[in-house]
Design an enzyme around this catalytic site. Structure first.
Site, PDB file in Angstrom:
ATOM      1  N   CYS A   1      -0.561   4.213   2.361  1.00  0.00           N
ATOM      2  CA  CYS A   1      -0.486   4.138   3.824  1.00  0.00           C
ATOM      3  C   CYS A   1      -0.187   2.711   4.243  1.00  0.00           C
ATOM      4  O   CYS A   1       0.935   2.269   4.143  1.00  0.00           O
ATOM      5  CB  CYS A   1      -1.760   4.656   4.492  1.00  0.00           C
ATOM      6  N   SER A   2      -1.200   1.957   4.666  1.00  0.00           N
ATOM      7  CA  SER A   2      -0.917   0.620   5.198  1.00  0.00           C
ATOM      8  C   SER A   2      -2.105  -0.320   5.042  1.00  0.00           C
ATOM      9  O   SER A   2      -2.346  -1.155   5.897  1.00  0.00           O
ATOM     10  CB  SER A   2      -0.540   0.723   6.672  1.00  0.00           C
ATOM     11  N   CYS A   3      -2.894  -0.188   3.967  1.00  0.00           N
ATOM     12  CA  CYS A   3      -4.075  -1.021   3.766  1.00  0.00           C
ATOM     13  C   CYS A   3      -3.675  -2.497   3.738  1.00  0.00           C
ATOM     14  O   CYS A   3      -2.679  -2.869   3.118  1.00  0.00           O
ATOM     15  CB  CYS A   3      -4.779  -0.640   2.473  1.00  0.00           C
TER      16      CYS A   3
ATOM     17  N   CYS B   1       0.875  -1.169   0.000  1.00  0.00           N
ATOM     18  CA  CYS B   1       0.000   0.000   0.000  1.00  0.00           C
ATOM     19  C   CYS B   1       0.908   1.214   0.000  1.00  0.00           C
ATOM     20  O   CYS B   1       1.491   1.551   1.028  1.00  0.00           O
ATOM     21  CB  CYS B   1      -0.911   0.014   1.223  1.00  0.00           C
TER      22      CYS B   1
END
Lengths: 213, 210
Positions: free
Chosen positions: A121-123, A118
């Site tokens: 961000c951090s999906c 991702c």
């Protein structure tokens, strides 16, 4: 674990250091505690809901679910097909689902390798894999996985032949990608549970391969 | 930050921070109180963003937003922090709300599905170009694909456009688009990076026919 399973044990506040341990709290942890306290005080949030959500993130969700899904797919070709066609319905058969869990499963084969990042961000598919590891959220991984994936894979000890078709999935929408690893040779006689024990988190992100111990 | 240089190698051994307990809880507090959004995170000035940890970014975002909309005030945050600092045995107050807990269980355990696609502008196999743009702070179109041409691989569903400019909540088809790495980064074979495919989900208004 089924979707309606409840944890009755009191995990409340065990997330903060227990009074007995006397570890000095960092400034950040103190700020986090202050934020929770002020919000509870003002009635914006309630502790029981915070406990439930945090416990789900840490215990109810996790890579043990992802490993079960992979082991089932390796041993049941009809399930595997359903998993690739409609990941959400297939994992729901195993009682898995929830927030951040709108999943699409992509399959590794001897000729194709998939990896997930991702960049924004951090999906991450929480129900199947839990909270993302630190490296997944790092600037180094997020910046480089889409530009020099083979170099990144080498840092994870994965050396792909140049002939392998490499596909990098950037989770920029609400779809969460999950890698179905290639089943290694020599596992033909193994049970689902034995197979599940071989599968670690990195294999399901695509930064690892499954191998025999 | 896709394609940015200079962050070094990936610390593959870094799995847990060692204080995941409170960090996970802080994320939940931020999310549930409405203090957290990716948009909010992206409001953090870039120099501060790059110099803070993941958990710190969530905290900065939540403190700023919740003080801004009056759900907490900075004086009470400071007061609580002082209390926790001076008394290691003190923990945040506990409250319960059965109705809120039931809603929380429902939302945590329900898989959010996308909406059905109506009247899509593109189909699987279409060539599309990502529009050049200079959007307001938050959108979901990474810089490194803007201007590039790719092919629609799948149409997973429709979803509200997440851009901050989409105040109407407009819903659009989302397309999974396949790009060839040479169209994003040039030919990197000589530096040990043979061609690969990059697949990314893009909302319809980010795309035009190519």
């Amino acid at each position: 674990m089924t979707a309606d399973h409840d944890h009755d044990d009191d995990h409340g506040h065990s997330h903060y250091d227990t009074p007995g341990s006397r570890r000095a709290r960092s400034q950040l942890e103190l700020r986090a505690m202050a934020l929770e306290a002020a919000l509870v005080e003002n009635g914006v949030i309630h502790t029981d809901a915070i406990d439930f959500f945090t416990d789900a993130m840490e215990h109810r969700f996790g890579p043990h679910h992802g490993a079960r899904v992979v082991a089932r797919a390796w041993t049941d070709s009809a399930f595997k097909q359903r998993l690739l066609d409609d990941g959400n319905a297939a994992v729901a058969e195993l009682g898995i689902g929830g927030l951040e869990g709108n999943v699409r499963v992509v399959e590794n084969t001897p000729g194709t390798h998939n990896m997930v990042v991702c960049t924004l961000c951090s999906c991450y598919p929480w129900p199947l894999l839990g909270l993302p590891p630190l490296w997944y959220k790092s600037f180094a991984y997020r910046s480089r996985a889409v530009a020099e994936p083979r170099a990144v894979l080498r840092e994870f000890g994965v050396e792909l032949d140049d002939s392998v078709r490499l596909q990098v999935w950037d989770s920029s929408s609400e779809v969460r990608y999950f890698v179905l690893p290639d089943r290694p040779e020599g596992t033909e006689g193994m049970s689902e549970d034995e197979l599940a024990a071989l599968i670690d988190r990195n294999a399901m992100i695509g930064t690892g391969l499954v191998s025999l111990p | 930050m896709g394609g940015m240089a200079g962050f070094g190698s990936v610390d593959v051994a870094a799995v847990e921070s060692g204080h995941d307990g409170w960090e996970a809880r802080a994320q939940v507090v931020a999310l549930v109180s409405g203090g957290m959004s990716r948009f909010g995170i992206e409001q953090i000035p870039p120099d501060k963003y790059l110099n803070s940890t993941y958990a710190e970014r969530w905290l900065i975002c939540a403190e700023t937003k919740l003080a801004g909309n009056g759900k907490v005030d900075t004086a009470s945050l400071a007061r609580w922090k002082e209390l926790f600092e001076s008394n290691q045995d003190l923990l945040p107050p506990r409250t319960e709300d059965a109705e809120g807990l039931a809603k929380m269980k429902e939302s945590v355990l329900t898989t959010p599905l996308m909406q059905q696609v109506h009247d899509p502008q593109f189909e699987v196999g279409d060539r599309v170009r990502v529009r050049r743009m200079r959007p307001e702070p938050h959108n979901r179109c990474p810089r490194f694909v803007r201007g590039a041409i790719g092919e629609v691989e799948r149409v997973p569903g429709s979803d509200p456009l997440p851009d901050v400019s989409n105040r109407s909540g407009r819903v659009e088809p989302v397309y999974t688009v396949r790009f060839e790495s040479v169209d994003l980064w040039g030919d990197q074979t000589d530096s040990g990076e043979p061609p690969f495919d990059l697949l990314i989900d893009l909302w319809q208004s980010y795309l035009e026919a190519a």
